[in-house]
Write a protein that holds these residues in place. Structure first.
Motif, PDB file in Angstrom:
ATOM      1  N   SER A 113      35.184  48.722  52.507  1.00 31.42           N
ATOM      2  CA  SER A 113      35.739  47.399  52.252  1.00 31.42           C
ATOM      3  C   SER A 113      35.006  46.673  51.126  1.00 31.42           C
ATOM      4  O   SER A 113      35.492  45.673  50.618  1.00 31.42           O
ATOM      5  CB  SER A 113      35.708  46.550  53.524  1.00 31.42           C
ATOM      6  N   TYR A 114      33.848  47.144  50.716  1.00 28.86           N
ATOM      7  CA  TYR A 114      33.086  46.479  49.663  1.00 28.86           C
ATOM      8  C   TYR A 114      33.863  46.361  48.363  1.00 28.86           C
ATOM      9  O   TYR A 114      33.906  45.281  47.782  1.00 28.86           O
ATOM     10  CB  TYR A 114      31.743  47.173  49.431  1.00 28.86           C
TER      11      TYR A 114
ATOM     12  N   GLU B 253      38.290  40.902  45.311  1.00 30.50           N
ATOM     13  CA  GLU B 253      38.649  39.565  45.773  1.00 30.50           C
ATOM     14  C   GLU B 253      37.762  38.508  45.111  1.00 30.50           C
ATOM     15  O   GLU B 253      38.243  37.459  44.690  1.00 30.50           O
ATOM     16  CB  GLU B 253      38.503  39.497  47.293  1.00 30.50           C
ATOM     17  N   GLU B 254      36.475  38.797  44.988  1.00 36.84           N
ATOM     18  CA  GLU B 254      35.546  37.866  44.351  1.00 36.84           C
ATOM     19  C   GLU B 254      35.903  37.661  42.886  1.00 36.84           C
ATOM     20  O   GLU B 254      35.902  36.541  42.385  1.00 36.84           O
ATOM     21  CB  GLU B 254      34.120  38.381  44.484  1.00 36.84           C
TER      22      GLU B 254
ATOM     23  N   HIS C 140      36.151  43.491  48.560  1.00 36.30           N
ATOM     24  CA  HIS C 140      35.467  42.204  48.440  1.00 36.30           C
ATOM     25  C   HIS C 140      35.128  41.909  46.986  1.00 36.30           C
ATOM     26  O   HIS C 140      35.247  40.768  46.542  1.00 36.30           O
ATOM     27  CB  HIS C 140      34.194  42.171  49.289  1.00 36.30           C
TER      28      HIS C 140
END
Length: 87
Positions: free
Chosen positions: A18-19, A25-26, A22
């Motif tokens: 999932s990193y 998304e960031e 993220h």
């Protein structure tokens, strides 16, 4: 004990997978914030220029009126700051 190790391993593996999501998304959030800030700067600049045009268009001698002169000069400073931030 073995069950706990497997659960822990699965959790670590899931977090590693999932990193990248993220990170994406960031980056998307940062991009949206940047675009919003650019839009705010453009709107602020338009408002400041409109205020300057109203004062100049009124044909009042703003340089002779200390309070009006202060307003015009302050608008100019803010306008220049907005343009320099945009670049």
């Amino acid at each position: 004990m073995k069950q706990q190790l497997m659960e822990c391993s699965a959790a670590v593996h899931a977090s590693q997978e999932s990193y990248p999501d993220h990170a994406i998304e960031e980056k998307l959030i940062k991009s949206l914030i940047l675009e919003t800030m650019k839009h705010i700067i453009l709107l602020s600049t338009a408002i400041l220029e409109s205020q300057q045009n109203i004062i100049i268009g009124s044909r009042v001698n703003w340089a002779e009126d200390p309070s009006l002169k202060a307003v015009v000069l302050q608008l100019e400073k803010k306008s220049l700051f907005s343009v320099s931030q945009e670049k």
